[in-house]
Scaffold this motif. Structure first.
Motif, PDB file in Angstrom:
ATOM      1  N   CYS A 296     -40.439 -46.142  26.548  1.00  0.00           N
ATOM      2  CA  CYS A 296     -40.686 -45.530  27.860  1.00  0.00           C
ATOM      3  C   CYS A 296     -39.419 -44.867  28.399  1.00  0.00           C
ATOM      4  O   CYS A 296     -39.465 -43.764  28.947  1.00  0.00           O
ATOM      5  N   GLY A 297     -38.286 -45.549  28.242  1.00  0.00           N
ATOM      6  CA  GLY A 297     -37.024 -44.989  28.722  1.00  0.00           C
ATOM      7  C   GLY A 297     -36.685 -43.684  28.030  1.00  0.00           C
ATOM      8  O   GLY A 297     -36.256 -42.713  28.676  1.00  0.00           O
ATOM      9  N   ALA A 298     -36.883 -43.636  26.713  1.00  0.00           N
ATOM     10  CA  ALA A 298     -36.617 -42.404  25.968  1.00  0.00           C
ATOM     11  C   ALA A 298     -37.573 -41.291  26.409  1.00  0.00           C
ATOM     12  O   ALA A 298     -37.177 -40.131  26.561  1.00  0.00           O
ATOM     13  N   ALA A 299     -38.833 -41.649  26.624  1.00  0.00           N
ATOM     14  CA  ALA A 299     -39.825 -40.664  27.056  1.00  0.00           C
ATOM     15  C   ALA A 299     -39.501 -40.124  28.444  1.00  0.00           C
ATOM     16  O   ALA A 299     -39.635 -38.918  28.710  1.00  0.00           O
TER      17      ALA A 299
ATOM     18  N   VAL B 175     -35.450 -38.785  38.085  1.00  0.00           N
ATOM     19  CA  VAL B 175     -36.082 -39.207  36.833  1.00  0.00           C
ATOM     20  C   VAL B 175     -35.023 -39.717  35.852  1.00  0.00           C
ATOM     21  O   VAL B 175     -35.245 -40.685  35.117  1.00  0.00           O
ATOM     22  N   ILE B 176     -33.853 -39.072  35.833  1.00  0.00           N
ATOM     23  CA  ILE B 176     -32.758 -39.532  34.975  1.00  0.00           C
ATOM     24  C   ILE B 176     -32.345 -40.948  35.365  1.00  0.00           C
ATOM     25  O   ILE B 176     -32.107 -41.810  34.504  1.00  0.00           O
ATOM     26  N   LEU B 177     -32.247 -41.212  36.660  1.00  0.00           N
ATOM     27  CA  LEU B 177     -31.872 -42.548  37.125  1.00  0.00           C
ATOM     28  C   LEU B 177     -32.931 -43.578  36.732  1.00  0.00           C
ATOM     29  O   LEU B 177     -32.596 -44.707  36.362  1.00  0.00           O
ATOM     30  N   LEU B 178     -34.195 -43.198  36.803  1.00  0.00           N
ATOM     31  CA  LEU B 178     -35.266 -44.107  36.380  1.00  0.00           C
ATOM     32  C   LEU B 178     -35.120 -44.437  34.896  1.00  0.00           C
ATOM     33  O   LEU B 178     -35.257 -45.601  34.487  1.00  0.00           O
ATOM     34  N   ALA B 179     -34.835 -43.426  34.087  1.00  0.00           N
ATOM     35  CA  ALA B 179     -34.642 -43.651  32.653  1.00  0.00           C
ATOM     36  C   ALA B 179     -33.457 -44.578  32.404  1.00  0.00           C
ATOM     37  O   ALA B 179     -33.498 -45.437  31.504  1.00  0.00           O
ATOM     38  N   ALA B 180     -32.388 -44.421  33.208  1.00  0.00           N
ATOM     39  CA  ALA B 180     -31.217 -45.279  33.048  1.00  0.00           C
ATOM     40  C   ALA B 180     -31.552 -46.730  33.371  1.00  0.00           C
ATOM     41  O   ALA B 180     -31.070 -47.656  32.702  1.00  0.00           O
ATOM     42  N   VAL B 181     -32.375 -46.933  34.409  1.00  0.00           N
ATOM     43  CA  VAL B 181     -32.795 -48.295  34.753  1.00  0.00           C
ATOM     44  C   VAL B 181     -33.591 -48.908  33.597  1.00  0.00           C
ATOM     45  O   VAL B 181     -33.358 -50.060  33.203  1.00  0.00           O
ATOM     46  N   LEU B 182     -34.515 -48.138  33.036  1.00  0.00           N
ATOM     47  CA  LEU B 182     -35.317 -48.635  31.911  1.00  0.00           C
ATOM     48  C   LEU B 182     -34.425 -48.953  30.712  1.00  0.00           C
ATOM     49  O   LEU B 182     -34.682 -49.906  29.970  1.00  0.00           O
TER      50      LEU B 182
END
Length: 243
Positions: free
Chosen positions: A69-72, A94-101
């Motif tokens: 999910c983080g990569a996606a 969205v980048i910050l969300l990916a970083a959290v994941l």
């Protein structure tokens, strides 16, 4: 017999402290023995990731699913930048969300004891995938494409050195350089936020490109320094090991 003053409160405090130490120790074990307590920001990030992971654990989420999910989500952030300058602030979120994941998957693995070798491989693949998209986002924010290529190549070179050294017997990451995952995420966030601000104030195209080039140039310099830091650490740790 009267209860000890502050007894229950003290017990709860000790329990929280014990849980906190367990979280930090588990993260250290999964990251080559790096002690997150050595850095205020890393320690807080680990604790935040652990807190975010708890409800996902209760829902039955697996570390590998969160990794994917983080990569996606990073790829989605890159896709959002094609919608125009008005969407760059959204891309930053969205980048910050990916970083959290990216931090949560390890926290789930630590809390559930579900860490596997395949999970580590998948996490590494997802990180490299995300690194390429983060460099692409910097280019979409206005940086020269050649600078984006330089950042991507140096990032992959740094991680390739680390992986090769670990295969040759180096224990742990070798060194925590100035160009680790948080730095790459921060650069992409700064680039997208600046692009959004530039769009709002109506700065000329030349001025916007110059700011983006400066931002990307700083990233490239940090990447060079990071490669040199890692090379020095690898040399020191592996020069005495037999072939």
């Amino acid at each position: 017999m009267p209860a000890e003053p502050g007894g229950p409160a003290r017990d709860r405090q000790r329990a929280r402290r014990s849980q906190r130490e367990s979280v930090l120790d588990a993260w250290s074990e999964l990251h080559g023995g790096i002690d997150p307590r050595d850095s205020f920001w890393v320690e807080r990030w680990v604790l935040l990731s652990s807190a975010c992971a708890r409800p996902l654990v209760r829902l039955g989420a697996t570390p590998n699913a969160i990794t994917v999910c983080g990569a996606a989500v990073t790829a989605i952030a890159f896709a959002v930048t094609f919608a125009g300058r008005g969407w760059f602030a959204v891309a930053a979120l969205v980048i910050l969300l990916a970083a959290v994941l990216d931090g949560v998957d390890g926290a789930i693995a630590a809390q559930t004891g579900a860490a596997t070798r395949w999970g580590r491989i998948l996490d590494t693949l997802a990180d490299r995938w995300s690194d390429i998209f983060l460099a692409g986002i910097v280019v979409m924010a206005g940086a020269p494409p050649w600078l984006g290529v330089v950042i991507a190549v140096l990032t992959l070179f740094l991680e390739g050195i680390r992986a090769t050294a670990q295969a040759a017997g180096m224990v742990g990451p070798g060194a925590v350089t100035v160009w680790e995952r948080p730095s790459r995420v921060i650069l992409a966030v700064i680039a997208t936020v600046m692009a959004a601000i530039v769009w709002q104030v109506g700065l000329s195209a030349g001025g916007a490109q110059a700011l983006a080039a400066i931002t990307a140039g700083i990233g490239a310099i940090l990447a060079v320094i990071g490669v040199l830091q890692l090379l020095l650490a690898v040399f020191r740790q592996t020069r005495g090991l037999p072939a």
